[in-house]
Design a protein around this motif. Structure first.
Motif, PDB file in Angstrom:
ATOM      1  N   PHE A 141       3.209  -6.901 -19.342  1.00  0.00           N
ATOM      2  CA  PHE A 141       1.770  -8.052 -19.375  1.00  0.00           C
ATOM      3  C   PHE A 141       0.955  -8.324 -17.850  1.00  0.00           C
ATOM      4  O   PHE A 141       0.019  -9.019 -18.486  1.00  0.00           O
ATOM      5  N   VAL A 142       1.366  -8.355 -17.282  1.00  0.00           N
ATOM      6  CA  VAL A 142       1.233  -8.862 -15.343  1.00  0.00           C
ATOM      7  C   VAL A 142       1.271  -7.973 -14.594  1.00  0.00           C
ATOM      8  O   VAL A 142       2.555  -7.330 -14.725  1.00  0.00           O
ATOM      9  N   HIS A 143       0.448  -7.751 -13.993  1.00  0.00           N
ATOM     10  CA  HIS A 143       0.029  -6.402 -13.218  1.00  0.00           C
ATOM     11  C   HIS A 143       0.433  -6.893 -11.944  1.00  0.00           C
ATOM     12  O   HIS A 143      -0.232  -7.889 -10.971  1.00  0.00           O
ATOM     13  N   GLY A 144       2.207  -6.673 -11.575  1.00  0.00           N
ATOM     14  CA  GLY A 144       2.497  -7.829 -10.118  1.00  0.00           C
ATOM     15  C   GLY A 144       3.467  -7.313  -9.217  1.00  0.00           C
ATOM     16  O   GLY A 144       4.238  -6.221  -8.980  1.00  0.00           O
ATOM     17  N   ILE A 145       3.351  -8.019  -7.462  1.00  0.00           N
ATOM     18  CA  ILE A 145       3.993  -7.998  -6.674  1.00  0.00           C
ATOM     19  C   ILE A 145       4.826  -8.166  -6.536  1.00  0.00           C
ATOM     20  O   ILE A 145       4.846  -9.680  -6.525  1.00  0.00           O
ATOM     21  N   LYS A 146       6.263  -8.440  -6.623  1.00  0.00           N
ATOM     22  CA  LYS A 146       6.990  -8.626  -6.315  1.00  0.00           C
ATOM     23  C   LYS A 146       7.498  -9.038  -5.020  1.00  0.00           C
ATOM     24  O   LYS A 146       7.945  -9.614  -4.601  1.00  0.00           O
ATOM     25  N   ARG A 147       7.763  -7.628  -4.309  1.00  0.00           N
ATOM     26  CA  ARG A 147       7.789  -7.849  -2.751  1.00  0.00           C
ATOM     27  C   ARG A 147       7.136  -7.048  -2.533  1.00  0.00           C
ATOM     28  O   ARG A 147       7.108  -5.684  -2.883  1.00  0.00           O
ATOM     29  N   MET A 148       6.620  -7.320  -0.754  1.00  0.00           N
ATOM     30  CA  MET A 148       6.012  -6.442   0.370  1.00  0.00           C
ATOM     31  C   MET A 148       6.068  -6.555   1.553  1.00  0.00           C
ATOM     32  O   MET A 148       5.913  -8.017   1.603  1.00  0.00           O
ATOM     33  N   PRO A 149       6.985  -5.879   2.430  1.00  0.00           N
ATOM     34  CA  PRO A 149       7.486  -6.386   3.546  1.00  0.00           C
ATOM     35  C   PRO A 149       6.415  -5.459   4.358  1.00  0.00           C
ATOM     36  O   PRO A 149       4.786  -4.550   4.534  1.00  0.00           O
ATOM     37  N   VAL A 150       5.487  -6.474   5.722  1.00  0.00           N
ATOM     38  CA  VAL A 150       5.019  -6.838   6.411  1.00  0.00           C
ATOM     39  C   VAL A 150       5.148  -6.718   7.769  1.00  0.00           C
ATOM     40  O   VAL A 150       6.394  -7.734   7.748  1.00  0.00           O
ATOM     41  N   ARG A 151       5.041  -5.971   8.768  1.00  0.00           N
ATOM     42  CA  ARG A 151       4.828  -6.289   9.776  1.00  0.00           C
ATOM     43  C   ARG A 151       3.710  -5.853  11.063  1.00  0.00           C
ATOM     44  O   ARG A 151       2.738  -4.753  10.872  1.00  0.00           O
ATOM     45  N   SER A 152       3.644  -6.670  11.813  1.00  0.00           N
ATOM     46  CA  SER A 152       2.694  -6.043  13.132  1.00  0.00           C
ATOM     47  C   SER A 152       2.938  -4.631  13.491  1.00  0.00           C
ATOM     48  O   SER A 152       3.923  -4.170  13.726  1.00  0.00           O
ATOM     49  N   ALA A 153       1.957  -4.291  13.508  1.00  0.00           N
ATOM     50  CA  ALA A 153       1.542  -2.764  14.027  1.00  0.00           C
ATOM     51  C   ALA A 153       1.752  -2.521  15.339  1.00  0.00           C
ATOM     52  O   ALA A 153       1.717  -3.135  16.416  1.00  0.00           O
ATOM     53  N   PHE A 200       1.955 -17.636   8.207  1.00  0.00           N
ATOM     54  CA  PHE A 200       2.600 -16.439   7.639  1.00  0.00           C
ATOM     55  C   PHE A 200       2.251 -15.398   9.204  1.00  0.00           C
ATOM     56  O   PHE A 200       2.909 -15.045   9.728  1.00  0.00           O
ATOM     57  N   LEU A 201       1.090 -16.227   9.901  1.00  0.00           N
ATOM     58  CA  LEU A 201       1.210 -15.457  11.191  1.00  0.00           C
ATOM     59  C   LEU A 201       2.238 -15.739  12.381  1.00  0.00           C
ATOM     60  O   LEU A 201       2.855 -15.009  12.841  1.00  0.00           O
ATOM     61  N   ALA A 202       2.448 -16.726  12.004  1.00  0.00           N
ATOM     62  CA  ALA A 202       4.335 -17.367  12.835  1.00  0.00           C
ATOM     63  C   ALA A 202       5.577 -16.645  12.321  1.00  0.00           C
ATOM     64  O   ALA A 202       5.755 -16.020  13.158  1.00  0.00           O
ATOM     65  N   ASP A 203       5.590 -16.556  11.089  1.00  0.00           N
ATOM     66  CA  ASP A 203       6.701 -15.222  10.704  1.00  0.00           C
ATOM     67  C   ASP A 203       6.057 -14.097  10.875  1.00  0.00           C
ATOM     68  O   ASP A 203       7.537 -13.218  11.586  1.00  0.00           O
ATOM     69  N   LEU A 204       4.974 -13.344  10.722  1.00  0.00           N
ATOM     70  CA  LEU A 204       4.739 -11.839  11.455  1.00  0.00           C
ATOM     71  C   LEU A 204       4.956 -12.065  12.408  1.00  0.00           C
ATOM     72  O   LEU A 204       5.372 -10.761  12.927  1.00  0.00           O
ATOM     73  N   ASP A 211       8.480 -10.700   4.226  1.00  0.00           N
ATOM     74  CA  ASP A 211       7.502 -10.207   2.791  1.00  0.00           C
ATOM     75  C   ASP A 211       5.946 -11.335   2.322  1.00  0.00           C
ATOM     76  O   ASP A 211       6.070 -12.266   2.668  1.00  0.00           O
ATOM     77  N   LEU A 212       5.143 -10.196   2.083  1.00  0.00           N
ATOM     78  CA  LEU A 212       4.110 -10.440   2.092  1.00  0.00           C
ATOM     79  C   LEU A 212       4.011 -11.588   1.128  1.00  0.00           C
ATOM     80  O   LEU A 212       3.443 -12.770   1.409  1.00  0.00           O
ATOM     81  N   VAL A 213       4.345 -11.459  -0.074  1.00  0.00           N
ATOM     82  CA  VAL A 213       4.165 -12.136  -1.574  1.00  0.00           C
ATOM     83  C   VAL A 213       4.742 -13.547  -1.034  1.00  0.00           C
ATOM     84  O   VAL A 213       4.377 -15.013  -1.744  1.00  0.00           O
ATOM     85  N   ASP A 214       6.912 -13.825  -0.559  1.00  0.00           N
ATOM     86  CA  ASP A 214       6.762 -14.924  -0.223  1.00  0.00           C
ATOM     87  C   ASP A 214       6.170 -15.723   0.505  1.00  0.00           C
ATOM     88  O   ASP A 214       6.056 -16.751   0.775  1.00  0.00           O
ATOM     89  N   SER A 215       5.962 -15.267   2.305  1.00  0.00           N
ATOM     90  CA  SER A 215       5.053 -15.739   3.170  1.00  0.00           C
ATOM     91  C   SER A 215       3.904 -15.834   2.757  1.00  0.00           C
ATOM     92  O   SER A 215       3.418 -16.830   3.577  1.00  0.00           O
ATOM     93  N   LEU A 216       2.953 -15.870   1.867  1.00  0.00           N
ATOM     94  CA  LEU A 216       1.611 -15.435   1.662  1.00  0.00           C
ATOM     95  C   LEU A 216       1.337 -15.754   0.317  1.00  0.00           C
ATOM     96  O   LEU A 216       0.625 -17.110  -0.171  1.00  0.00           O
TER      97      LEU A 216
END
Length: 423
Positions: A411-423, A145-149, A155-160
């Motif tokens: 039924f599920v409180h779900g996050i499909k995708r959430m972008p994240v980047r280094s500050a 995850f850190l290498a991808d970041l 995408d936080l969900v897919d990468s982590l």
């Protein structure tokens, strides 16, 4: 008491606040809870229309149970409120629910026996092995995850978030590497099949059954293989487990596989995503946790689970004519236990709309309302969250989150995708 409460179910008026329609579940969590808060403030229970159904049914409606104390009461009295008639808010034949839910649709003493059978496979040796595998996987996943970041937004969900739960389940029961992605997708899709991204309304029933078949087939095939060639792993222990002369059949192990892969995978994935977002949104909370991670992570995990409430509800049916919160409930009527509402109930929790890692006590309903059906995998979820967030918070740079995209599901409180980047 409202006179309509005691009327025949078919003659009752549905509550003016519609919590059954897909449009309600397309709203965000906080705006939905504003509706649940209004229901919590009313005396007794409220009666609602059946949710839209994929299957023919004759359900007249359901009672919405939105208060923490009422959910705890129903959960702790299986002699009054049964799981055997189905646990889904959506009208669905119980014959279909049983193979997809395993012992969730059982009551004591049958439920007790099956729960003991599964629990007996988790010997101290197996738990130590599982913890060692999770610790190694968490470190490797955070490395990736850190290498991808470092290379750009991810995408936080897919990468982590999705990686650790499925690796955990796969390692525990021996799913081959080549099959893991298909199993992970099937588990995710079963929980989220009401989302148009997975299937249209016309395709939904067949899509659901296809994903079920993938998971169930993987479980039965693996069980048969371990009977022929046992290994020193959890699936072999489950195959060999015996309580009061009873063992699990391959079909029953297939049903357990469906439950483990779907519930054990998606719930921890969603809690990871929601917990990560909450810590980024509340940097002072993250700093407080890091000041004494080992001493504070236990309580923090409980707040992650409460805040996320990955499973929004389960249902029960009244065994006999009874009463809940002063409302007469007739035998056979459905009651839907909204854990999402219980986890924001001001009478049970102080300032429940505030994310607070120092919260104590924290009598949340994220693992259910207690009683016989308290989540069997709670210890596993806690272990994964503790080990993953240790790796994350001690190594991760400051980040910036984009807007999350949520799963459209009742039924599920779900996050499909959430972008994240280094500050």
């Amino acid at each position: 008491m409202n006179p309509a409460d005691s009327a025949p179910a078919t003659a009752r008026r549905f509550h003016r606040l519609d919590i059954s329609a897909p449009a309600f579940w397309a709203r965000d969590f906080r705006s939905r809870d504003e509706v649940f808060a209004r229901l919590r403030a009313e005396p007794g229970l409220t009666w609602h229309a059946p949710a839209p159904a994929l299957f023919p049914h004759e359900e007249p409606g359901f009672w919405a149970v939105t208060r923490h104390r009422d959910i705890a009461y129903i959960s702790r009295h299986p002699e009054l409120f049964t799981s055997s008639l189905g646990i889904s808010m959506d009208p669905m034949p119980v014959e279909l629910q049983r193979p997809t839910s395993f012992f969730l649709t059982m009551d004591p003493p049958q439920h007790t026996r099956y729960r003991r059978l599964v629990s007996s496979a988790f010997t101290p040796k197996q738990v130590r092995r599982i913890e060692s595998q999770i610790r190694a996987n968490a470190a490797e996943i955070v490395d990736e995850f850190l290498a991808d970041l470092g290379a750009g937004p991810v995408d936080l969900v897919d990468s982590l978030s999705r990686k650790l739960p499925m690796r955990t389940v796969s390692d525990m029961i021996g799913i081959e590497s080549a099959d893991r992605e298909a199993v992970a997708y099937a588990a995710e899709a079963m929980f989220s099949s009401s989302d148009e991204e997975y299937a249209s309304l016309e395709e939904r029933a067949s899509f659901f059954m296809t994903q079920f078949g993938i998971l169930h087939g993987a479980g039965t095939e693996l069980a048969a293989r371990r009977r022929r060639e046992p290994r020193d792993d959890l699936m072999s222990a489950i195959v060999a487990a015996e309580v009061d002369g009873h063992r699990l059949s391959d079909e029953e192990i297939g049903a357990f596989m469906v439950l483990l892969a779907s519930a054990g995978n998606d719930t921890t994935k969603q809690t990871t995503s929601h917990g990560f977002k909450a810590l980024v949104d509340h940097p002072a909370q993250r700093e407080w946790l890091l000041e004494d991670f080992d001493g504070r992570i236990g309580g923090a995990v409980e707040e992650f689970v409460r805040w996320a409430t990955p499973v929004l509800h389960f249902a029960r049916h009244a065994v006999t004519d009874t009463e809940v919160a002063g409302t007469p409930v007739r035998a056979g009527e459905k009651l839907v236990l909204f854990y999402c509402a219980a986890n924001r109930d001001e009478t049970a929790l102080d300032a429940p709309h505030i994310f607070d890692l120092t919260r104590a006590p924290n009598p949340h309903s994220g693992f259910g309302g207690g009683g016989a059906h308290f989540c069997l995998g709670a210890w596993l979820a806690r272990m994964q969250l503790r080990l993953l967030f240790h790796e994350l918070l001690t190594r991760m740079p400051d980040v910036v989150l984009g807007e999350p995209e949520y799963v459209h599901s009742d039924f599920v409180h779900g996050i499909k995708r959430m972008p994240v980047r280094s500050a």
